[in-house]
Design an enzyme around this catalytic site. Structure first.
Site, PDB file in Angstrom:
ATOM      1  N   THR A 191       0.318   5.806  11.854  1.00 24.71           N
ATOM      2  CA  THR A 191       1.071   6.314  12.959  1.00 24.71           C
ATOM      3  C   THR A 191       0.314   6.621  14.069  1.00 24.71           C
ATOM      4  N   HIS A 192       1.071   6.894  15.201  1.00 30.15           N
ATOM      5  CA  HIS A 192       0.289   7.339  16.522  1.00 30.15           C
ATOM      6  C   HIS A 192      -0.330   8.404  16.103  1.00 30.15           C
TER       7      HIS A 192
ATOM      8  N   LEU B 121       0.898  -1.150  -0.159  1.00 29.78           N
ATOM      9  CA  LEU B 121       0.208  -0.167  -0.028  1.00 29.78           C
ATOM     10  C   LEU B 121       1.017   1.371  -0.083  1.00 29.78           C
ATOM     11  N   THR B 122       2.010   1.465   0.977  1.00 28.02           N
ATOM     12  CA  THR B 122       2.785   2.653   1.078  1.00 28.02           C
ATOM     13  C   THR B 122       3.478   2.644  -0.167  1.00 28.02           C
TER      14      THR B 122
ATOM     15  N   GLY C  55     -10.019  -1.680   4.984  1.00 29.31           N
ATOM     16  CA  GLY C  55     -10.559  -2.842   5.869  1.00 29.31           C
ATOM     17  C   GLY C  55      -9.792  -4.002   6.254  1.00 29.31           C
TER      18      GLY C  55
ATOM     19  N   GLU D  32       0.899   0.528  10.090  1.00 30.80           N
ATOM     20  CA  GLU D  32      -0.334   0.332  10.114  1.00 30.80           C
ATOM     21  C   GLU D  32      -1.163   1.689  10.649  1.00 30.80           C
TER      22      GLU D  32
HETATM   23  P1  TGC Z   1     -11.539   8.590   3.977  1.00 29.65           P
HETATM   24  O1  TGC Z   1     -11.987   9.640   2.931  1.00 29.65           O
HETATM   25  O2  TGC Z   1     -11.589   9.124   5.211  1.00 29.65           O
HETATM   26  O3  TGC Z   1     -12.006   7.026   3.738  1.00 29.65           O
HETATM   27  C1  TGC Z   1     -11.949   6.748   2.350  1.00 29.65           C
HETATM   28  C2  TGC Z   1     -12.785   5.617   2.462  1.00 29.65           C
HETATM   29  O4  TGC Z   1     -12.386   4.448   3.127  1.00 29.65           O
HETATM   30  C3  TGC Z   1     -13.529   4.215   4.143  1.00 29.65           C
HETATM   31  N1  TGC Z   1     -12.511   3.879   5.339  1.00 29.65           N
HETATM   32  C4  TGC Z   1     -12.467   2.679   5.938  1.00 29.65           C
HETATM   33  N2  TGC Z   1     -13.012   1.643   5.599  1.00 29.65           N
HETATM   34  C5  TGC Z   1     -12.646   0.186   6.206  1.00 29.65           C
HETATM   35  N3  TGC Z   1     -11.822   0.641   7.212  1.00 29.65           N
HETATM   36  C6  TGC Z   1     -11.097   1.725   7.825  1.00 29.65           C
HETATM   37  N4  TGC Z   1     -10.481   1.812   8.990  1.00 29.65           N
HETATM   38  C7  TGC Z   1     -11.522   2.842   6.909  1.00 29.65           C
HETATM   39  N5  TGC Z   1     -11.286   4.207   7.167  1.00 29.65           N
HETATM   40  C8  TGC Z   1     -11.962   4.902   6.095  1.00 29.65           C
HETATM   41  C9  TGC Z   1     -14.025   5.543   4.025  1.00 29.65           C
HETATM   42  O5  TGC Z   1     -15.453   5.137   4.839  1.00 29.65           O
HETATM   43  C10 TGC Z   1     -14.149   5.903   2.720  1.00 29.65           C
HETATM   44  O6  TGC Z   1     -14.996   5.015   2.162  1.00 29.65           O
HETATM   45  P2  TGC Z   1     -16.095   5.567   0.847  1.00 29.65           P
HETATM   46  O7  TGC Z   1     -17.092   4.611   0.537  1.00 29.65           O
HETATM   47  O8  TGC Z   1     -16.508   6.827   1.580  1.00 29.65           O
HETATM   48  O9  TGC Z   1     -15.094   5.994   0.034  1.00 29.65           O
HETATM   49  O10 TGC Z   1      -9.619   8.548   3.566  1.00 29.65           O
HETATM   50  P3  TGC Z   1      -8.614   9.493   3.694  1.00 29.65           P
HETATM   51  O11 TGC Z   1      -7.849   9.572   2.514  1.00 29.65           O
HETATM   52  O12 TGC Z   1      -9.147  11.090   4.347  1.00 29.65           O
HETATM   53  O13 TGC Z   1      -7.628   9.017   4.681  1.00 29.65           O
HETATM   54  C11 TGC Z   1      -8.139   8.455   6.058  1.00 29.65           C
HETATM   55  C12 TGC Z   1      -6.731   8.097   7.080  1.00 29.65           C
HETATM   56  C13 TGC Z   1      -5.535   8.942   7.015  1.00 29.65           C
HETATM   57  C14 TGC Z   1      -7.335   7.555   8.117  1.00 29.65           C
HETATM   58  C15 TGC Z   1      -6.176   6.791   5.900  1.00 29.65           C
HETATM   59  O14 TGC Z   1      -5.654   7.153   5.040  1.00 29.65           O
HETATM   60  C16 TGC Z   1      -5.204   5.924   7.059  1.00 29.65           C
HETATM   61  O15 TGC Z   1      -5.574   5.153   7.689  1.00 29.65           O
HETATM   62  N6  TGC Z   1      -4.038   6.254   6.940  1.00 29.65           N
HETATM   63  C17 TGC Z   1      -2.684   5.365   7.367  1.00 29.65           C
HETATM   64  C18 TGC Z   1      -2.177   4.654   6.468  1.00 29.65           C
HETATM   65  C19 TGC Z   1      -1.827   3.330   6.896  1.00 29.65           C
HETATM   66  O16 TGC Z   1      -2.271   2.790   8.189  1.00 29.65           O
HETATM   67  N7  TGC Z   1      -0.949   2.518   6.233  1.00 29.65           N
HETATM   68  C20 TGC Z   1      -0.441   1.324   6.649  1.00 29.65           C
HETATM   69  C21 TGC Z   1       0.045   0.536   5.472  1.00 29.65           C
HETATM   70  S1  TGC Z   1       0.282  -1.360   5.899  1.00 29.65           S
HETATM   71  C22 TGC Z   1       1.354  -1.467   6.860  1.00 29.65           C
HETATM   72  O17 TGC Z   1       1.876  -0.481   7.658  1.00 29.65           O
HETATM   73  C23 TGC Z   1       1.695  -2.862   7.238  1.00 29.65           C
HETATM   74  S2  TGC Z   1       2.713  -3.129   8.403  1.00 29.65           S
HETATM   75  C24 TGC Z   1       2.490  -4.611   8.536  1.00 29.65           C
HETATM   76  C25 TGC Z   1       3.496  -5.159   9.741  1.00 29.65           C
HETATM   77  O18 TGC Z   1       4.874  -5.710   9.416  1.00 29.65           O
HETATM   78  O19 TGC Z   1       2.847  -5.881  10.785  1.00 29.65           O
HETATM   79  P1  FAD Z   2       4.741   9.970   6.572  1.00 24.36           P
HETATM   80  O1  FAD Z   2       3.250   9.684   6.364  1.00 24.36           O
HETATM   81  O2  FAD Z   2       5.434  10.594   5.735  1.00 24.36           O
HETATM   82  O3  FAD Z   2       4.689  10.607   8.322  1.00 24.36           O
HETATM   83  C1  FAD Z   2       5.641  11.410   8.922  1.00 24.36           C
HETATM   84  C2  FAD Z   2       5.112  11.916  10.189  1.00 24.36           C
HETATM   85  O4  FAD Z   2       4.052  12.996   9.772  1.00 24.36           O
HETATM   86  C3  FAD Z   2       4.516  11.060  11.104  1.00 24.36           C
HETATM   87  O5  FAD Z   2       4.858  11.264  12.384  1.00 24.36           O
HETATM   88  C4  FAD Z   2       2.815  11.162  10.879  1.00 24.36           C
HETATM   89  O6  FAD Z   2       2.210  11.109  12.025  1.00 24.36           O
HETATM   90  C5  FAD Z   2       3.043  12.710  10.587  1.00 24.36           C
HETATM   91  N1  FAD Z   2       2.014  12.973   9.839  1.00 24.36           N
HETATM   92  C6  FAD Z   2       1.598  12.804   8.490  1.00 24.36           C
HETATM   93  N2  FAD Z   2       0.241  13.248   8.093  1.00 24.36           N
HETATM   94  C7  FAD Z   2      -0.128  13.877   9.079  1.00 24.36           C
HETATM   95  C8  FAD Z   2      -1.231  14.716   9.518  1.00 24.36           C
HETATM   96  N3  FAD Z   2      -2.339  14.641   8.519  1.00 24.36           N
HETATM   97  N4  FAD Z   2      -1.473  14.931  10.586  1.00 24.36           N
HETATM   98  C9  FAD Z   2      -0.578  15.201  11.577  1.00 24.36           C
HETATM   99  N5  FAD Z   2       0.647  14.550  11.244  1.00 24.36           N
HETATM  100  C10 FAD Z   2       0.845  13.855  10.187  1.00 24.36           C
HETATM  101  N6  FAD Z   2       3.480  -0.550   4.299  1.00 24.36           N
HETATM  102  C11 FAD Z   2       2.808  -1.292   3.491  1.00 24.36           C
HETATM  103  O7  FAD Z   2       2.105  -1.029   2.712  1.00 24.36           O
HETATM  104  N7  FAD Z   2       3.092  -2.604   3.703  1.00 24.36           N
HETATM  105  C12 FAD Z   2       3.987  -3.112   4.829  1.00 24.36           C
HETATM  106  O8  FAD Z   2       4.029  -4.331   4.792  1.00 24.36           O
HETATM  107  C13 FAD Z   2       4.452  -2.316   5.484  1.00 24.36           C
HETATM  108  N8  FAD Z   2       5.569  -2.674   6.532  1.00 24.36           N
HETATM  109  C14 FAD Z   2       6.189  -1.908   7.114  1.00 24.36           C
HETATM  110  C15 FAD Z   2       7.159  -2.347   7.877  1.00 24.36           C
HETATM  111  C16 FAD Z   2       8.067  -1.315   8.570  1.00 24.36           C
HETATM  112  C17 FAD Z   2       9.448  -2.117   9.467  1.00 24.36           C
HETATM  113  C18 FAD Z   2       7.716   0.079   8.605  1.00 24.36           C
HETATM  114  C19 FAD Z   2       8.596   1.076   9.311  1.00 24.36           C
HETATM  115  C20 FAD Z   2       6.750   0.443   7.701  1.00 24.36           C
HETATM  116  C21 FAD Z   2       5.982  -0.281   7.055  1.00 24.36           C
HETATM  117  N9  FAD Z   2       5.057   0.042   6.222  1.00 24.36           N
HETATM  118  C22 FAD Z   2       4.302  -0.865   5.447  1.00 24.36           C
HETATM  119  C23 FAD Z   2       4.901   1.504   5.989  1.00 24.36           C
HETATM  120  C24 FAD Z   2       4.095   2.175   6.965  1.00 24.36           C
HETATM  121  O9  FAD Z   2       2.744   2.161   6.967  1.00 24.36           O
HETATM  122  C25 FAD Z   2       4.314   3.915   6.874  1.00 24.36           C
HETATM  123  O10 FAD Z   2       5.438   3.778   7.230  1.00 24.36           O
HETATM  124  C26 FAD Z   2       3.384   4.459   7.708  1.00 24.36           C
HETATM  125  O11 FAD Z   2       1.846   4.501   7.194  1.00 24.36           O
HETATM  126  C27 FAD Z   2       3.774   6.084   7.815  1.00 24.36           C
HETATM  127  O12 FAD Z   2       4.049   6.489   6.377  1.00 24.36           O
HETATM  128  P2  FAD Z   2       5.294   7.569   6.359  1.00 24.36           P
HETATM  129  O13 FAD Z   2       6.582   6.355   6.795  1.00 24.36           O
HETATM  130  O14 FAD Z   2       5.577   7.680   4.624  1.00 24.36           O
HETATM  131  O15 FAD Z   2       5.358   8.549   7.178  1.00 24.36           O
END
Ligand code: TGC
Ligand code: FAD
Length: 398
Positions: free
Chosen positions: A373-374, A138-139, A245, A371
């Protein structure tokens, strides 16, 4: 590394809320971890190497897709069992839990929920046994917290799709047989695609130089005109809500996992401060030490209650995404704070590999970032209670 003498704290007799099956599953995973992972994990983390030989064992204890139905090769467990497995794996190392989380919630979950029957039958049984490993893309380099801005895209070429772009920070990318990749079509709509190792133009370079999650392997996904067969598109959900989701399921698992890391740090600090003598008495007899231990067990107990209740709500299909965000944020922050305190309480020994503390502390710096950030989770709670999104600053909602 010193012998694993872990004793799990249960200050509020929460075991009484668990069924016999829950306790059996938890104790089985705990015993497997003690016998097979504790003795080797520090060495692998120091070498920055993923202990790949553990994959069949993780599968055997139900660590790949715990809640995936039996008909698709999963153990068909409930959400509390899933949480307890994550807790026990992360009690040892966040990277171990990451391996399980990604395979379960970010690869098997989307295939199960958004895939068709053919895709489920083709991939899920092999993912459940670990015969096939997956990752989740995703990222992107320029889109982390804001995945909706992604630029990875695919074009319809008639009999196939053509995929271009790059994903970064992807857990298990270099060892994955398949990647669940989120990309935009010509209309800008996000879809999930199953990209298989060996497809021309698809590479997975490893990310080196990490001070955190060293026993977990991380990499990039690079797509240079990759031809994707049309049957590899996940047909049953599209839009940003589809990857989010999956994150709900993974974030829920992390909320439990973080408790495991915190319990390990607390347990080690409790034992160490009772055994370590300074000024002629155990350091546990100093009020400042007792304050730290008392606060740790209080925070762990609160986190246990939060996740147990969340597990009940998820079993009933009633947990909201915002509730999951609150638990992920609270529990990971709690664990990181406890790890930092525990590190200090072990004195100089706390910086060595004799104890798991410094490794947990460094790992949790990733867990607090990935997943969501804080601060992103704080803003999700803010959005939920006010009804106003702080993410969009174009004023379009007003
Ligand atoms: P927004 O307009 O709020 O939402 C877009 C659409 O998504 C729906 N939605 C959700 N659906 C299911 N579950 C959720 N938690 C949902 N949150 C929102 C929402 O209802 C909407 O649907 P629709 O039908 O109206 O289009 O979207 P936004 O662009 O304003 O973003 C919201 C935000 C910032 C909360 C979201 O982008 C976000 O959660 N950002 C954080 C990104 C993140 O968590 N990345 C993780 C990457 S994977 C990873 O880190 C794996 S690490 C794995 C490991 O090693 O354990
Ligand atoms: P940024 O989005 O650039 O954020 C930098 C700082 O800005 C953070 O402190 C953040 O909180 C802050 N910030 C950003 N936007 C806002 C806002 N609107 N308001 C206030 N503060 C804000 N991703 C995947 O897709 N799949 C994986 O399997 C996966 N595995 C990972 C494994 C590791 C070890 C790590 C470190 C990351 C992994 N990730 C993965 C990526 C991870 O989900 C992202 O690092 C994370 O979502 C944050 O994105 P970024 O690092 O680009 O930080």
């Amino acid at each position: 590394m010193a012998e694993d003498r872990f004793q799990a704290p249960d200050y509020y007799q929460l075991d009484e809320l668990l069924t016999d099956e829950h306790k059996l599953i938890r104790d089985t995973v705990r015993a497997w971890v003690k016998a097979n992972v504790s003795p080797i994990i520090e060495e692998y983390a120091q070498r920055a190497e993923f202990p790949k030989h553990l994959i069949p064992g993780i599968a055997e204890i139900g660590g790949f897709g715990p809640y995936i139905p039996v008909e698709y090769g999963g153990p068909g467990l409930d959400q509390i069992s899933y949480g307890l497995i994550m807790q026990e794996l992360e009690r040892c190392d966040s990277g171990l839990r990451s391996t399980s989380s990604v395979q379960s919630s970010l690869v098997m979950y989307p295939i199960w929920k958004y895939g068709n029957e053919e895709q489920r039958q083709k991939y899920l049984p092999k993912l459940a046994t670990g015969e096939m490993m997956g990752c989740f893309g995703l990222t992107e380099p320029d889109h982390g917290s804001n995945p909706g801005g992604m630029v990875t895209n695919f074009k319809d070429k008639g009999d196939h799709y053509l995929l271009n772009g790059a994903k970064m920070w992807i857990t298990n990318a270099p060892i994955a047989d398949i990647a669940v990749v989120w990309a935009k079509n010509e209309a800008g709509r996000i879809h999930g695609l199953l990209v298989e190792r060996g497809m021309e133009g698809f590479t997975t370079p490893e990310t080196h130089n990490k001070w955190s999650l060293r026993a977990s392997i991380t990499g990039e996904l690079v797509f240079d005109n990759v031809k994707i067969p049309k049957e590899n598109l996940l047909p049953n959900k599209s839009g940003l809500g589809a990857p989010l989701g999956c994150l709900d399921s993974a974030r829920y698992g992390i909320a439990w996992g973080a408790i495991g890391a915190a319990m390990d740090c607390y347990d080690s600090a409790l034992r160490y401060t009772k055994e370590r003598i300074q000024f002629g008495v155990p350091i546990a007899s100093f009020q400042l030490t007792q304050k730290k231990l008392a606060e740790m067990i209080t925070e762990i107990t609160k986190a246990q209650l939060l996740t147990w209740r969340l597990g009940v709500l998820r079993n009933e299909g009633r947990a909201t995404s915002a509730q999951i965000s609150m638990a992920k944020r609270n529990n990971v922050n709690m664990a990181l704070t406890i790890a930092r305190e525990a590190r200090q309480m072990h004195g100089a020994m706390g910086i060595t590999g004799e104890y798991s503390i410094m490794r947990h502390m460094a790992n949790l710096e990733s867990v607090v970032t990935y997943e969501g950030t804080h601060d992103i989770h704080l803003l999700i709670t803010g959005m939920d209670v006010t009804g106003i999104s702080a993410f969009s600053n174009d004023g379009s909602q007003f």
